[in-house]
Scaffold this motif. Structure first.
Motif, PDB file in Angstrom:
ATOM      1  N   SER A 130       2.199  27.011  -6.237  1.00 44.50           N
ATOM      2  CA  SER A 130       2.910  28.089  -5.537  1.00 44.50           C
ATOM      3  C   SER A 130       1.908  28.943  -4.772  1.00 44.50           C
ATOM      4  O   SER A 130       1.354  29.901  -5.317  1.00 44.50           O
ATOM      5  N   PRO A 137       1.132  33.832   7.074  1.00 43.38           N
ATOM      6  CA  PRO A 137       0.860  32.471   7.555  1.00 43.38           C
ATOM      7  C   PRO A 137       0.198  31.582   6.506  1.00 43.38           C
ATOM      8  O   PRO A 137      -0.897  31.887   6.029  1.00 43.38           O
ATOM      9  N   TRP A 162       7.328  30.639  -1.047  1.00 42.80           N
ATOM     10  CA  TRP A 162       8.323  29.591  -0.775  1.00 42.80           C
ATOM     11  C   TRP A 162       7.621  28.268  -0.534  1.00 42.80           C
ATOM     12  O   TRP A 162       6.391  28.205  -0.515  1.00 42.80           O
TER      13      TRP A 162
HETATM   14  C1  LIG Z   1       7.841  19.881   2.942  1.00 37.88           C
HETATM   15  C2  LIG Z   1       6.821  20.942   2.662  1.00 37.88           C
HETATM   16  C3  LIG Z   1       6.261  21.030   1.396  1.00 37.88           C
HETATM   17  C4  LIG Z   1       5.371  22.054   1.082  1.00 37.88           C
HETATM   18  N1  LIG Z   1       4.885  22.171  -0.205  1.00 37.88           N
HETATM   19  C5  LIG Z   1       4.145  23.247  -0.542  1.00 37.88           C
HETATM   20  C6  LIG Z   1       3.768  23.484  -1.907  1.00 37.88           C
HETATM   21  O1  LIG Z   1       4.070  22.689  -2.811  1.00 37.88           O
HETATM   22  N2  LIG Z   1       3.097  24.629  -2.213  1.00 37.88           N
HETATM   23  C7  LIG Z   1       2.751  25.544  -1.262  1.00 37.88           C
HETATM   24  O2  LIG Z   1       2.141  26.557  -1.599  1.00 37.88           O
HETATM   25  N3  LIG Z   1       3.075  25.338   0.051  1.00 37.88           N
HETATM   26  C8  LIG Z   1       3.769  24.226   0.432  1.00 37.88           C
HETATM   27  N4  LIG Z   1       4.152  24.057   1.743  1.00 37.88           N
HETATM   28  C9  LIG Z   1       3.826  25.068   2.733  1.00 37.88           C
HETATM   29  C10 LIG Z   1       2.769  24.627   3.734  1.00 37.88           C
HETATM   30  O3  LIG Z   1       1.519  24.568   3.102  1.00 37.88           O
HETATM   31  C11 LIG Z   1       2.803  25.607   4.926  1.00 37.88           C
HETATM   32  O4  LIG Z   1       4.056  25.453   5.580  1.00 37.88           O
HETATM   33  C12 LIG Z   1       1.661  25.353   5.889  1.00 37.88           C
HETATM   34  O5  LIG Z   1       0.437  25.763   5.315  1.00 37.88           O
HETATM   35  C13 LIG Z   1       1.864  26.131   7.207  1.00 37.88           C
HETATM   36  O6  LIG Z   1       2.063  27.479   6.966  1.00 37.88           O
HETATM   37  P1  LIG Z   1       3.304  28.239   7.632  1.00 37.88           P
HETATM   38  O7  LIG Z   1       4.528  27.447   7.367  1.00 37.88           O
HETATM   39  O8  LIG Z   1       3.281  29.634   7.131  1.00 37.88           O
HETATM   40  O9  LIG Z   1       3.041  28.178   9.190  1.00 37.88           O
HETATM   41  P2  LIG Z   1       2.119  29.175  10.038  1.00 37.88           P
HETATM   42  O10 LIG Z   1       0.839  29.421   9.341  1.00 37.88           O
HETATM   43  O11 LIG Z   1       2.941  30.348  10.430  1.00 37.88           O
HETATM   44  O12 LIG Z   1       1.819  28.270  11.313  1.00 37.88           O
HETATM   45  C14 LIG Z   1       2.857  27.903  12.214  1.00 37.88           C
HETATM   46  C15 LIG Z   1       2.290  27.012  13.296  1.00 37.88           C
HETATM   47  O13 LIG Z   1       1.369  27.753  14.054  1.00 37.88           O
HETATM   48  C16 LIG Z   1       0.330  26.901  14.519  1.00 37.88           C
HETATM   49  N5  LIG Z   1      -0.950  27.465  14.045  1.00 37.88           N
HETATM   50  C17 LIG Z   1      -1.200  28.060  12.864  1.00 37.88           C
HETATM   51  N6  LIG Z   1      -2.474  28.431  12.771  1.00 37.88           N
HETATM   52  C18 LIG Z   1      -3.060  28.077  13.932  1.00 37.88           C
HETATM   53  C19 LIG Z   1      -4.381  28.161  14.448  1.00 37.88           C
HETATM   54  N7  LIG Z   1      -5.379  28.706  13.730  1.00 37.88           N
HETATM   55  N8  LIG Z   1      -4.601  27.674  15.686  1.00 37.88           N
HETATM   56  C20 LIG Z   1      -3.614  27.115  16.410  1.00 37.88           C
HETATM   57  N9  LIG Z   1      -2.362  26.972  15.973  1.00 37.88           N
HETATM   58  C21 LIG Z   1      -2.084  27.444  14.744  1.00 37.88           C
HETATM   59  C22 LIG Z   1       0.608  25.516  13.965  1.00 37.88           C
HETATM   60  O14 LIG Z   1       1.290  24.759  14.952  1.00 37.88           O
HETATM   61  C23 LIG Z   1       1.537  25.781  12.809  1.00 37.88           C
HETATM   62  O15 LIG Z   1       2.396  24.691  12.536  1.00 37.88           O
HETATM   63  C24 LIG Z   1       5.011  23.000   2.080  1.00 37.88           C
HETATM   64  C25 LIG Z   1       5.550  22.895   3.369  1.00 37.88           C
HETATM   65  C26 LIG Z   1       6.449  21.885   3.659  1.00 37.88           C
HETATM   66  C27 LIG Z   1       7.033  21.846   5.048  1.00 37.88           C
END
Ligand SMILES: Cc1cc2nc3c(=O)[nH]c(=O)nc-3n(C[C@H](O)[C@H](O)[C@H](O)COP(=O)(O)OP(=O)(O)OC[C@H]3O[C@@H](n4cnc5c(N)ncnc54)[C@H](O)[C@@H]3O)c2cc1C
Length: 401
Positions: A130, A137, A162
């Motif tokens: 988690s 982000p 989440w």
């Molecule tokens: C199916 C699934 C399973 C998951 N399982 C887990 C789990 O078990 N445990 C857990 O803790 N998390 C889990 N996650 C979460 C996952 O690790 C995050 O979704 C991921 O780290 C991206 O973070 P965010 O969704 O907050 O996107 P954000 O950090 O908001 O990023 C959104 C988008 O912005 C762009 N971006 C971000 N940073 C940069 C940068 N530095 N330079 C350029 N572009 C950038 C990328 O296109 C990115 O996709 C899961 C996610 C999914 C979809």
């Protein structure tokens, strides 16, 4: 560099391929159309068969009942198991338990190991990880709002997470929390074990992902930690070392993920070629006679082979020069393989036409679920930037004619 497969591994892989083909793929139609909880008794029966075949927990330590295969060996196993979405779960090497087992083994206290590690490797309990928060982000996890504050002998945890995959039905979560807000950026967070029956561990919902919330192991939860109190002895590793420990699970875990994706590519490719071979599109013509389809077949074959060799090379680098030296390769495979997989699934689905959109084949499931591969475990863009920075550094002061 030698990627030849030992005789022992050829036998093991042959047994796994046969098991996936005969025992798991036939379960998929029910898995795709009914709640996975309906299948738990069948899953348990298959897991028992795997244990009897002595193929259980291929990557986990022998002392806990695993096979303790090395990284390259387990990479090949992961490829074979990737042919079915049930493969890793039935063989006891599924994420997120696999990563949690690694860090518990490496950093857990004797008490934590006795309580959690044995039953986890044995498949008696499940766990979740988690870290990602709703409002901040995930790509920059040092930005974190969830806190654990000391109170007497306990930590009191508050925050909203989440995408805690597989939390539904898990026995415990390993939660990333800020324990040392005054420390340097990378030393503020810790990992703490939270049993899911602790008051204040509130599973709000299984998040609908691409239209499907799922349940049990096959789900992703939103969790509210509200004055969730656990003993300080639940701290995993030293306080403030959350990111150091997270780094530890990175390299080998990436190889397993990427080889699972290659397994998915292999399955989608097989389905694509078979469909092109068999589908009549005119009285005297099969789809495979069309050059555009032939071109897709050739491109996908080349992409899969290239991606596969890149993963094996990265695994070789980790084993022979170390995780630190292999950082570029570990980042490269993440976005290359995720994109190859997406392309191969998409092409295969297209070749299947309307059938590809149904749940009568596994393709639509893979299309929905594996899109996330370009987001979790570091989004494509984050890895590309990190690789580019590393390469640009290598070129600093280098004369190029
Ligand atoms: C199916 C699934 C399973 C998951 N399982 C887990 C789990 O078990 N445990 C857990 O803790 N998390 C889990 N996650 C979460 C996952 O690790 C995050 O979704 C991921 O780290 C991206 O973070 P965010 O969704 O907050 O996107 P954000 O950090 O908001 O990023 C959104 C988008 O912005 C762009 N971006 C971000 N940073 C940069 C940068 N530095 N330079 C350029 N572009 C950038 C990328 O296109 C990115 O996709 C899961 C996610 C999914 C979809």
């Amino acid at each position: 560099m030698d990627f030849s497969v030992s005789e022992k591994m050829q036998t093991i892989l042959g047994m796994i391929d046969e098991f996936v083909e005969k025992e798991l793929i036939p379960l998929e139609p029910e898995f795709l159309t009914k709640p996975s909880t309906n299948l738990i008794p069948v899953f348990e029966e298959k897991r028992k068969m795997v244990k009897q075949m002595e193929l259980w927990a291929p990557n986990h330590p022998k002392e806990y009942g695993g096979m303790e295969l090395d990284l390259l060996e387990h990479a090949l196993v992961s490829e074979s198991l990737g042919r079915s979405p049930l493969g890793h779960y039935i063989f006891g090497c599924q994420a997120p338990d696999a990563g949690n087992i690694e860090i518990l083994h490496q950093f857990g206290s004797d008490e934590q190991k006795a309580k959690y590690l044995g039953p986890l490797v044995d498949g008696k309990i499940r766990s979740c990880f988690s870290m990602t928060e709703v409002e901040l982000p995930g790509s920059n996890p040092v930005m974190m709002d969830t806190t654990a504050v000391k109170d007497g002998d306990d930590y009191v945890i508050n925050g909203q997470k989440w995408y805690t995959s597989s939390a539904d039905g898990a026995e415990f979560a390993i939660v990333m929390v800020v324990t040392n807000p005054e420390a340097g950026r990378y030393l503020q967070a810790s990992m703490i074990i939270v049993p899911t029956d602790t008051p204040g561990f509130n599973l709000v919902r299984n998040i609908p992902v691409m239209g499907h919330a799922g349940e049990d192991y096959f789900s992703h939860a939103e969790i509210l930690y509200q004055n969730c109190r656990v003993p300080q002895s639940n701290l995993l590793g030293p306080e403030g070392h959350g990111f150091v420990i997270a780094q530890e699970r990175l390299g080998p875990g990436r190889i397993h993920h990427c080889m699972r994706w290659i397994g998915i590519c292999n399955r989608a490719f097989d389905l694509m070629v078979a469909r092109a071979r068999d589908r009549i599109i005119a009285p005297d013509r099969k789809l495979a006679a069309k050059q555009i389809i032939q071109s897709w077949i050739a491109e996908c074959a080349a992409d899969i082979q290239g991606a596969r060799l890149m993963v094996l090379h990265a695994a070789w680098m980790i084993e022979n020069v170390g995780k630190k030296e292999a950082r570029k390769e570990i980042s490269l495979i993440k976005f290359v393989v995720a994109n190859v997989m997406q392309k191969v699934i998409d092409r295969s689905l297209q070749v299947h036409g309307g059938l590809g959109m149904t749940d009568d084949t596994i393709l639509a499931f893979y299309y929905r679920h594996e899109r996330a591969a370009r987001i979790y475990d570091g989004a494509d863009e984050v890895h590309k930037i990190s690789v580019a920075k590393r390469i640009l550094k290598e070129y600093e002061g280098k004369r190029v004619k």
